[in-house]
Scaffold this active site. Sequence first.
Site, short mmCIF file in Angstrom:
data_model
loop_
_atom_site.label_atom_id
_atom_site.label_comp_id
_atom_site.label_asym_id
_atom_site.label_seq_id
_atom_site.Cartn_x
_atom_site.Cartn_y
_atom_site.Cartn_z
N GLY A 1 10.30 -19.73 15.03
CA GLY A 1 10.91 -20.74 16.34
C GLY A 1 11.25 -21.58 14.78
O GLY A 1 12.86 -20.70 14.48
N SER A 2 12.44 -22.94 15.34
CA SER A 2 13.60 -23.52 14.78
C SER A 2 13.82 -23.12 13.74
O SER A 2 12.87 -22.99 12.35
CB SER A 2 13.47 -25.14 15.39
N GLY B 1 10.73 -23.97 10.18
CA GLY B 1 10.73 -22.49 9.63
C GLY B 1 10.76 -22.74 8.06
O GLY B 1 9.90 -22.73 6.62
N GLU C 1 10.85 -16.12 10.90
CA GLU C 1 11.77 -15.73 12.41
C GLU C 1 12.55 -16.65 12.51
O GLU C 1 11.67 -17.43 13.88
CB GLU C 1 11.32 -14.36 13.37
#
EC number: 1.2.1.3
Length: 504
Positions: free
Chosen positions: A236-237, A241, A258
């Site tokens: 995600g963003s 994260g 990721e």
Amino acid sequence: MTIVSDVHALLEKLGVARDAYTGGDLIVRTPITGEEIARVATISADAVDGVIARAADAFVAWRKVPGPRRGELVRILGNVLRDNKEALGRLVSFEAGKVLSEGLGEVQEMIDICDFAVGLSRQLYGLTIQSERPDHRLIEQWHPAGVVGIISAFNFPVAVWSWNAALALVCGDPCIWKPSEKTPLTALATHALFDEAVRQFGADAPAGLSALIIGDGAIGQRLVDDRRVPVISATGSTRMGRIVGERVARRFGRSILELGGNNASIVTPSADLDLTLRAVAFGAMGTAGQRCTTLRRLIVHESVYDALIGKLKQVYANISVGCPVSSDALVGPLIDEAAFTAMQDSLKAATAAGGAVHGGTRVDVNGTGSFYVRPALVEMPAQTGPVVEETFAPILYVLKYTDLDQAIALQNDVPQGLSSSIFGTNLLEVEQFLSAAGSDCGIANVNIGPSGAEIGGAFGGEKETGGGRESGSDAWRAYMRRQTNTINYGRTLPLAQGVKFDVG
């Protein structure tokens, strides 16, 4: 037939019970029209504890099943996905707004990672290490890590689960999946297919081996904070994260992050411009710019700038934008109004920073409830303002450069470090780009764009992209724990480093 009836027919075909997508508290809308297509029940935060407990119990049994036997479950899952590729791919298109070839391609990724993981189930190798002590042997072996939590995003609603789950399962780990609230239907369908694979596999698969939890951020937080979940994989963003990484680290868990990508391609004087044009078009406009590997910055040598950008403007002006399931359009809708608003805000900021915007306007395809846009090409005088940020939309910022050192410095001068590429036939320039003094990204390509990764290579990036890797040659190690063993097969007890400790 209507979209609602089409979606419900697909869900039924894929084995999802009707009560799983009707009458729930979470409204699901398709980005194709913006209309409601389902209502899914969410789980309460307190109920997550029971899900984790069942997964922890499943781990006790699953870790004892031999690796090749665990691989058999993943082999069956791959075949079930093959049998249902068209239906699941169409459902991805309806729920995420992808053009059909991309929806089908995402399911093919799931099949590919299953094939990869099946072979891996017989290759979870350790090492034999030479000991400094006589009659001693050192070995390194890998054991299952435990329950793996998977948090996925809307843009690849099923593939990301498979990248993690296929490896985790062959490594001996149960999985708990929290999908995006924007794409729960594809998660329900995928989990129904997994249940079918388990049915074919037999009793070696314990209850709770894979679980699906649908809900908001509080649900994800329960998963992230629980010590019984030693591995969290989150896609995600960067903002998300950072929160996940800090919370998992606080309890000494392991994160596979990721996150965002502000990906660039460098176009050198020796580039094949026709090939470059095609690669840039897909890289920047595929999936309506909603890939973490989408091409967002194009850094072009001044000697070829006019020739390439002139043709690229024509491509942008003529690219087909339309319904992803009832036309042959190459660009479908943005996921929702928030994505459209973010795109418009970035274009306004680019204009304020001196940029020349081409495209970016809304296209009326299916009424006011959906958000289709013409991809935007933005010529920028410098890498400032929104250029150094990631906007999850089809915006391509274009910059000029004079020498390769300058181009590489521009490419690397952003917080994210996911993917990159260079176009050129000059070997010296290509090798410089791939060297330690070149791209600082986790992925660096030559004569292709930054998107379209294969499962055989590790996927992920550096800096604010999070440092995690999914798939690839040794990504399996993230789902296991390493153990070093020293075996004394002699009758004496020599100590390491020559230490003496005689007690009799």
